[in-house]
Each structure stands twice: as C-alpha cells, then as structure tokens.
Design a protein around this motif. Structure first.
Motif, PDB file in Angstrom:
ATOM      1  N   ARG A 144     -11.789  -1.549  -1.021  1.00 11.94           N
ATOM      2  CA  ARG A 144     -11.695  -3.009  -1.098  1.00 11.94           C
ATOM      3  C   ARG A 144     -11.400  -3.444  -2.541  1.00 11.94           C
ATOM      4  O   ARG A 144     -11.579  -2.669  -3.461  1.00 11.94           O
TER       5      ARG A 144
ATOM      6  N   SER B 257      -5.115  -8.764   3.371  1.00 11.83           N
ATOM      7  CA  SER B 257      -5.810  -9.716   2.518  1.00 11.83           C
ATOM      8  C   SER B 257      -6.963 -10.327   3.299  1.00 11.83           C
ATOM      9  O   SER B 257      -6.856 -10.573   4.502  1.00 11.83           O
TER      10      SER B 257
ATOM     11  N   SER C 202       0.850  -1.198   0.000  1.00 11.18           N
ATOM     12  CA  SER C 202       0.000   0.000   0.000  1.00 11.18           C
ATOM     13  C   SER C 202       0.877   1.236   0.000  1.00 11.18           C
ATOM     14  O   SER C 202       1.959   1.259   0.595  1.00 11.18           O
TER      15      SER C 202
ATOM     16  N   LEU D 259      -3.138  -2.250   4.880  1.00  6.69           N
ATOM     17  CA  LEU D 259      -3.694  -3.133   3.861  1.00  6.69           C
ATOM     18  C   LEU D 259      -3.690  -4.557   4.404  1.00  6.69           C
ATOM     19  O   LEU D 259      -2.721  -4.972   5.050  1.00  6.69           O
TER      20      LEU D 259
ATOM     21  N   TYR E  45      -9.214  -7.720  -0.594  1.00 12.18           N
ATOM     22  CA  TYR E  45      -8.410  -6.931   0.331  1.00 12.18           C
ATOM     23  C   TYR E  45      -9.288  -5.901   1.027  1.00 12.18           C
ATOM     24  O   TYR E  45     -10.354  -5.526   0.531  1.00 12.18           O
TER      25      TYR E  45
END
Length: 362
Positions: A362, A335, A296, A333, A342
């Motif tokens: 997202r 997962s 990110s 960020l 994300y």
C-alpha cells in the motif's frame, strides 16, 4: 501468469509521450509498504483488487495452483484494519477469480473462470461472494473477462457472447448485453474501464472501443502475435495510455517478456520507452480526475521489489516498491478513493508454483 506478446500495427517509436493536458499534473511520490496478508494454500496469487474507500476493499485470485494444474478461487476483504480470507467453499468450483470492482458494499462484483473454462459472475452480499445469473451464462461462446462499476453503481463487464457483443451492463436488477460494435471485431477484450465522464471502454489485444451510452467508437487496435494488454487509461478521446507486455517473435519459452507502454491520439499508437524494458507492465491507474498517475510493473532484472512508473507531469519515471527477500510480482493496482493511497496485489513468484504466497502493498 506471464502471457504472450508481439509487435503492434501502426506503431511509431518515440522516446517519450506526446504532450497532453496532463503535462503539468504530476503524481506525488509514494512510499510503498508491505502489508500483512493471510496465509493461503501455495501457490497463491492475487490477480485483481478494488477499493470502495479506506475501510472497504476486495482482492481476488487463486490458491493451490501448481503450474498448469488449477487451484481454487481465492478472495480477501479489507475492513479498514486487516485483510481476511473470504470463504468460497459454497461456490463449488475450482479455478480462479480474475477481476473485481466495487464502489460500496451494495455494489461490488467479481468475475471468475472455473477449471472447465466456464465464466462465473459473483455479487458481494456484505459478507461473501454469491453466484449471479447473466444472459448467456453457461453457453458456448459466452465469456466475461473484466468488471467495472460506475459512480451510479451500475456494473459493466467486458467479454463476448455468441452474437459478437463485447460489453455487458447491469446490476442486481438484471443484466443485458450492449449491441455489438459495428465492425463485429473478432477479438475478445481483456478488460473494461469507466471514465469520470461516463464513457465505458473495452480494451485488449485486437480491440479498443468506447461506448458513450448510445453508440460505439472504435479505435485502431493494438495487434500482436504474442501480446498481452493489461490496462487502458483514457485521459481524453485523443490522449490514451495502454500498458502490457510481449514476448516478441520466437518466444517464449525461456525468454523474458518486454514491457509495452503505448500512447494514443485516437488514430495511432506511439511506443513510449519506459524506465525499464524487460518485464511486464500490469496495470495503470489515473487520479480522481482521470489524469495519469501510476503504472504497476515487474522488472525482470530486479525482481525483489515492484517497479512502478509514476507520472511526473511530463513523463513516466521509476518508483520502487518495498524490498522483499522473495520475488515481488504486482498483478493489479488501484487507487483508494478519497485518500491519495493505493493497493497493489500480486504474488511472491514469477511462476505459479509452491511455495508462492500472496503479496499486498500500500
């Protein structure tokens, strides 16, 4: 929100990362979308996010901040359809929550700091966050900086106590500090990461170390005068990525930071040229196998959308977030397990002043 930075020790400059076992594993492109977030007291910012799955996630930060005047802790929860505010008035402290992790509703933890600088460890009870005790709580020299949860539900916190330990482990059954690394490094780690093989890493400016359950392995640390380390991705013991930003000698004030992207082989760090160089890299995530996936970022020259990096199988390439009429700063960020998706969270200002609001993508 913007920290400090400097040059590291033992760095060799290179325009690309060294080859690794992940070279043939490219992350698929992702179409980022803004997600509706609840209104918060300006200035509001989300600092960290965690996801247990598609129907449960947590985000934490601070609201009501005005420059150096601290606000109050902020927490949101995702139920699979909506982000909602979590009431925290019962905690009774001002300041912020800056780290969160969880694998399920029964094993989720958050770390915060009050206006006096004291650390708070919180446990999720299925509805809100409750204060949890830990060794050294409230004592001078004890601080927690980050939290992670392993697949078995055990939690790990980076930080430091008065004995020099930098890793706290435990859960609802109690907590204990792991013995200090052999070097007794003076640096306090900024974060912690658990890898798929069960190793626990602490990292920050001046410290990178791995705990394998019985002993420490200390790696050459990234040193800096004004450096901030935001993330670490250990793909293997000799294939490690580190993200952050620095201001270099002579800044700030008034000078934007430069991104930090390093690739390590276990003995040295090599500086990797990112697709953009002025701004911040704020975190890094791997895929479900622990291979490189995304970083990110915040691009100083294009602030109205996030500037992420995507691993294309051989190098980090640009991937832009959703466009906005306001600045976009993604601070964290994560997962989402089992989905290929994300969560990215942050704020709508590069400085913590009203009217900044939280930003979720997202």
């Amino acid at each position: 929100m913007l920290g400090a930075g400097a040059v590291g020790l033992g760095l060799a400059s290179t325009s690309s990362g060294t080859a690794s076992a992940a070279d043939l594993d490219a992350a698929e492109p992702h179409d980022w979308q803004a997600v509706t977030a609840p209104d918060c007291t300006p200035a509001a910012h989300l600092i960290d996010v965690a996801a247990a799955g598609p129907g449960l996630a947590w985000a934490v930060g601070e609201e009501g901040r005005n420059g150096s005047t601290r606000g109050t802790p902020l927490a949101l929860a995702w139920d699979g359809g909506t982000w909602t505010r979590v009431g925290l008035a019962h905690l009774g402290f001002g300041g912020s929550l800056h780290s969160v992790a969880g694998t399920c509703a029964r094993s989720a933890w958050a770390v915060g700091t009050d206006a006096s600088g004291a650390t708070h460890l919180l446990a999720w009870d299925g509805r809100t966050w409750q204060e949890a005790d830990f060794p050294g709580r409230g004592q001078a020299g004890t601080v927690l900086t980050g939290v992670a949860v392993d697949p078995d539900g055990q939690a790990w916190c980076s930080g430091r106590n008065s004995d020099g330990s930098v890793l706290l482990r435990g859960g609802r059954g109690g907590w204990s500090w792991v013995a200090a690394p052999p070097s007794g490094a003076a640096a306090t780690p900024s974060g912690v990461r658990v890898t798929p093989d069960g190793n626990v890493w602490v990292y920050g400016t001046g410290i990178v170390a791995r705990w394998n359950g019985t002993a420490w392995t200390e790696l050459p640390a990234y040193q800096g005068i004004r450096a901030t380390v935001t993330g670490l991705l250990p793909v293997a013991d000799d294939d490690i990525w580190l993200t952050g930003y620095d201001y270099g000698v002579g800044g700030p004030p008034g000078k934007p930071p430069g991104v930090t992207l390093l690739h390590g082989d276990g003995s040295t760090w090599r500086s990797v040229t990112a697709p953009f160089t002025v701004g911040m890299l704020t975190g890094i995530v791997g895929d479900e196998r622990g291979l490189p996936d995304r970083v990110s970022g915040w691009d100083f020259w294009d602030q109205n959308r996030a500037h992420h990096l995507r691993w294309d199988g051989a190098a980090w390439v640009s991937e832009r977030g959703a466009a906005s009429s306001a600045p976009v700063v993604i601070n964290s960020l994560v997962s989402v397990p089992g989905t290929g998706g994300y969560w990215g969270v942050g704020t709508t200002s590069s400085s913590p002043y009203p009217p900044a609001q939280v930003r979720i993508e997202r």
